[in-house]
Scaffold this motif. Sequence first.
Motif, PDB file in Angstrom:
ATOM      1  N   ASP A  13      42.039  51.704  43.470  1.00 20.22           N
ATOM      2  CA  ASP A  13      42.794  50.577  42.931  1.00 20.22           C
ATOM      3  C   ASP A  13      41.878  49.756  42.045  1.00 20.22           C
ATOM      4  OD1 ASP A  13      44.921  51.382  44.431  1.00 20.22           O
ATOM      5  OD2 ASP A  13      44.538  49.975  46.076  1.00 20.22           O
ATOM      6  N   HIS A  14      42.470  48.887  41.277  1.00 24.50           N
ATOM      7  CA  HIS A  14      41.691  48.021  40.396  1.00 24.50           C
ATOM      8  C   HIS A  14      40.803  47.082  41.215  1.00 24.50           C
ATOM      9  CE1 HIS A  14      40.655  45.974  36.740  1.00 24.50           C
ATOM     10  NE2 HIS A  14      41.025  44.805  37.256  1.00 24.50           N
ATOM     11  N   GLU A  15      41.284  46.580  42.328  1.00 27.73           N
ATOM     12  CA  GLU A  15      40.495  45.678  43.176  1.00 27.73           C
ATOM     13  C   GLU A  15      39.323  46.414  43.816  1.00 27.73           C
ATOM     14  OE1 GLU A  15      43.101  43.928  46.017  1.00 27.73           O
ATOM     15  OE2 GLU A  15      44.386  43.015  44.501  1.00 27.73           O
ATOM     16  N   GLU A  16      39.545  47.621  44.296  1.00 31.28           N
ATOM     17  CA  GLU A  16      38.464  48.392  44.898  1.00 31.28           C
ATOM     18  C   GLU A  16      37.390  48.727  43.877  1.00 31.28           C
ATOM     19  OE1 GLU A  16      40.417  51.779  46.489  1.00 31.28           O
ATOM     20  OE2 GLU A  16      41.086  50.738  48.294  1.00 31.28           O
ATOM     21  N   ASN A  18      36.628  46.961  41.236  1.00 31.87           N
ATOM     22  CA  ASN A  18      35.891  45.734  40.954  1.00 31.87           C
ATOM     23  C   ASN A  18      34.879  45.411  42.050  1.00 31.87           C
ATOM     24  OD1 ASN A  18      37.002  45.190  38.495  1.00 31.87           O
ATOM     25  ND2 ASN A  18      38.674  43.961  39.318  1.00 31.87           N
ATOM     26  N   THR A  19      35.252  45.646  43.320  1.00 33.05           N
ATOM     27  CA  THR A  19      34.297  45.373  44.401  1.00 33.05           C
ATOM     28  C   THR A  19      33.124  46.342  44.373  1.00 33.05           C
ATOM     29  OG1 THR A  19      35.584  46.728  45.928  1.00 33.05           O
ATOM     30  CG2 THR A  19      36.017  44.360  45.921  1.00 33.05           C
ATOM     31  N   THR A  22      30.756  45.180  41.141  1.00 37.89           N
ATOM     32  CA  THR A  22      30.183  43.844  41.027  1.00 37.89           C
ATOM     33  C   THR A  22      28.692  43.864  41.306  1.00 37.89           C
ATOM     34  OG1 THR A  22      30.742  43.410  43.323  1.00 37.89           O
ATOM     35  CG2 THR A  22      32.283  42.623  41.651  1.00 37.89           C
TER      36      THR A  22
END
Length: 63
Positions: A13-16, A18-19, A22
């Motif tokens: 996913d986009h959130e995964e 990004n994490t 980072t």
Amino acid sequence: MKHETSNSKVYLDHEELNTLVTQVKETVAAGINNEVKNTFSAADLWNIQRMKTRIQRRTTLWN
């Protein structure tokens, strides 16, 4: 033999994503002795070559 294979592609996913991407800011541990440096000397090279010939001799005896 029968093998079960699965899809090797991983979808994030986009959130995964990004994490995972980072930047992590870490601190360097204080009080570590950085003065000790391992040097590779001629004696070390000689020892590696000597061990190599010993291993070759052992394998030729058993084969």
